[in-house]
Design a protein around this motif. Structure first.
Motif, mmCIF file in Angstrom:
data_model
loop_
_atom_site.group_PDB
_atom_site.id
_atom_site.type_symbol
_atom_site.label_atom_id
_atom_site.label_comp_id
_atom_site.label_asym_id
_atom_site.label_seq_id
_atom_site.Cartn_x
_atom_site.Cartn_y
_atom_site.Cartn_z
ATOM 1 N N LYS A 70 0.834 -1.202 0.000
ATOM 2 C CA LYS A 70 0.000 0.000 0.000
ATOM 3 C C LYS A 70 0.873 1.259 0.000
ATOM 4 O O LYS A 70 0.710 2.157 0.830
ATOM 5 N N VAL A 71 1.793 1.298 -0.946
ATOM 6 C CA VAL A 71 2.727 2.408 -1.094
ATOM 7 C C VAL A 71 2.204 3.343 -2.176
ATOM 8 O O VAL A 71 1.644 2.878 -3.176
ATOM 9 N N PRO A 72 2.342 4.680 -2.018
ATOM 10 C CA PRO A 72 1.899 5.593 -3.071
ATOM 11 C C PRO A 72 2.517 5.239 -4.416
ATOM 12 O O PRO A 72 3.707 4.903 -4.506
ATOM 13 N N LEU A 73 1.705 5.298 -5.454
ATOM 14 C CA LEU A 73 2.167 4.930 -6.787
ATOM 15 C C LEU A 73 3.389 5.735 -7.202
ATOM 16 O O LEU A 73 4.289 5.212 -7.871
ATOM 17 N N SER A 74 3.458 7.006 -6.817
ATOM 18 C CA SER A 74 4.583 7.853 -7.208
ATOM 19 C C SER A 74 5.907 7.287 -6.703
ATOM 20 O O SER A 74 6.931 7.355 -7.393
ATOM 21 N N ASP A 75 5.915 6.678 -5.509
ATOM 22 C CA ASP A 75 7.141 6.086 -4.965
ATOM 23 C C ASP A 75 7.522 4.818 -5.731
ATOM 24 O O ASP A 75 8.701 4.579 -6.010
ATOM 25 N N VAL A 76 6.520 4.010 -6.067
ATOM 26 C CA VAL A 76 6.786 2.780 -6.806
ATOM 27 C C VAL A 76 7.314 3.101 -8.208
ATOM 28 O O VAL A 76 8.252 2.469 -8.701
ATOM 29 N N VAL A 77 6.722 4.108 -8.839
ATOM 30 C CA VAL A 77 7.153 4.506 -10.180
ATOM 31 C C VAL A 77 8.603 4.983 -10.158
ATOM 32 O O VAL A 77 9.391 4.678 -11.067
ATOM 33 N N LEU A 78 8.984 5.721 -9.119
ATOM 34 C CA LEU A 78 10.368 6.190 -9.017
ATOM 35 C C LEU A 78 11.333 5.009 -8.952
ATOM 36 O O LEU A 78 12.393 5.016 -9.595
ATOM 37 N N PHE A 79 10.966 3.985 -8.201
ATOM 38 C CA PHE A 79 11.803 2.789 -8.116
ATOM 39 C C PHE A 79 11.940 2.117 -9.475
ATOM 40 O O PHE A 79 13.042 1.754 -9.902
ATOM 41 N N VAL A 80 10.810 1.948 -10.184
ATOM 42 C CA VAL A 80 10.845 1.264 -11.484
ATOM 43 C C VAL A 80 11.641 2.080 -12.492
ATOM 44 O O VAL A 80 12.386 1.531 -13.308
ATOM 45 N N THR A 81 11.513 3.398 -12.440
ATOM 46 C CA THR A 81 12.290 4.248 -13.343
ATOM 47 C C THR A 81 13.783 4.074 -13.101
ATOM 48 O O THR A 81 14.577 3.960 -14.043
ATOM 49 N N ASN A 82 14.200 4.029 -11.831
ATOM 50 C CA ASN A 82 15.615 3.848 -11.511
ATOM 51 C C ASN A 82 16.132 2.493 -11.978
ATOM 52 O O ASN A 82 17.303 2.355 -12.336
ATOM 53 N N GLN A 83 15.258 1.494 -11.970
ATOM 54 C CA GLN A 83 15.682 0.147 -12.331
ATOM 55 C C GLN A 83 15.653 -0.098 -13.836
ATOM 56 O O GLN A 83 16.467 -0.873 -14.352
ATOM 57 N N THR A 84 14.704 0.521 -14.542
ATOM 58 C CA THR A 84 14.507 0.209 -15.963
ATOM 59 C C THR A 84 14.867 1.356 -16.897
ATOM 60 O O THR A 84 15.054 1.134 -18.088
ATOM 61 N N GLY A 85 14.919 2.575 -16.369
ATOM 62 C CA GLY A 85 15.194 3.727 -17.219
ATOM 63 C C GLY A 85 13.983 4.222 -17.979
ATOM 64 O O GLY A 85 14.077 5.182 -18.752
ATOM 65 N N LYS A 86 12.832 3.625 -17.778
ATOM 66 C CA LYS A 86 11.612 4.038 -18.468
ATOM 67 C C LYS A 86 10.945 5.186 -17.715
ATOM 68 O O LYS A 86 11.030 5.273 -16.489
ATOM 69 N N GLY A 87 10.271 6.059 -18.475
ATOM 70 C CA GLY A 87 9.577 7.190 -17.874
ATOM 71 C C GLY A 87 8.082 6.931 -17.781
ATOM 72 O O GLY A 87 7.520 6.165 -18.580
ATOM 73 N N PHE A 88 7.453 7.581 -16.804
ATOM 74 C CA PHE A 88 6.021 7.376 -16.588
ATOM 75 C C PHE A 88 5.335 8.716 -16.350
ATOM 76 O O PHE A 88 5.886 9.594 -15.707
ATOM 77 N N ILE A 89 4.127 8.831 -16.880
ATOM 78 C CA ILE A 89 3.296 10.015 -16.682
ATOM 79 C C ILE A 89 2.072 9.576 -15.879
ATOM 80 O O ILE A 89 1.335 8.677 -16.309
ATOM 81 N N LEU A 90 1.886 10.193 -14.731
ATOM 82 C CA LEU A 90 0.770 9.814 -13.862
ATOM 83 C C LEU A 90 -0.409 10.735 -14.149
ATOM 84 O O LEU A 90 -0.400 11.903 -13.779
#
Length: 206
Positions: A70-90
């Motif tokens: 139950k973590v805010p999506l913005s925190d999870v997206v930051l982790f995935v961006t650091n790991q994959t290099g992909k960008g996300f628009i919320l």
């Protein structure tokens, strides 16, 4: 015979004088008290406190384990961006919470695993570039999908049937497009799912 006692007296005086002279030649300072030497511990420089320690650097190889409850999506997206290099628009979904707990994910499967976690939270990924490097994250209910419409055309114009309601083309509540001899409406996915269900599926034409 009296000379011998005089000689003894004179000799004793010389001895006493020599003793006094010897004592006067000694240092007048009091003897310092001998104390055992105390060894002082070597001083080490204390590490300066760090107000904001740097976060650990994410590993770029090997499997990945995640534990988001139950973590805010913005925190999870930051982790995935650091790991994959992909960008996300919320698109208004940044405050939504996500639960994603998985261990030893092969790094090449991390993005797919993330997409599955989003789907479980009623969120959908959509690529914004052909290279698939930037994605939007939208709520499933906000996703619009094409829905084939039943329609009729007469001298009065074109009419669409959506569910059990007939709409003139100029007052239809959704965007429509004509393709391959059919009309399609772009409607929310949740509405399309409801209309495609057994109870809501339109069974007649106009």
């Amino acid at each position: 015979m009296k000379a011998f006692p005089s000689f003894l007296f004179f000799a004793s005086m010389l001895l006493a004088g020599a003793l006094v002279f010897g004592l006067s030649g000694c240092s007048s300072e009091p003897l310092k008290e001998l104390r055992p030497a105390v060894s002082q511990p070597a001083k080490t420089e204390a590490a300066e406190p760090v107000d904001n320690p740097a976060p650990p650097v994410a590993k770029k190889d090997g499997p990945v384990s995640v534990d988001f409850d139950k973590v805010p999506l913005s925190d999870v997206v930051l982790f995935v961006t650091n790991q994959t290099g992909k960008g996300f628009i919320l698109n208004g979904a940044g405050e939504k919470t996500v639960s994603w707990i998985e261990y030893n994910i092969p790094r090449e499967k991390l993005f797919d695993s993330f997409a599955h976690a989003l789907a479980s939270a009623d969120l959908v990924l959509k690529s914004t570039t052909d290279e698939k490097t930037v994605f939007t994250i939208e709520r499933a209910e906000d996703i619009r999908v094409p829905f084939k419409l039943d329609f009729a055309t007469s001298s009065r114009g074109t009419f669409f049937l959506l569910g059990s309601t007939i709409y003139p083309q100029d007052s239809f509540p959704h965007q429509v497009k004509y393709d391959g001899g059919h009309w399609y409406a772009l409607i929310p996915k949740t509405v399309a799912d409801q209309l495609n269900s057994t109870d809501g599926k339109p069974d007649g034409k106009i």
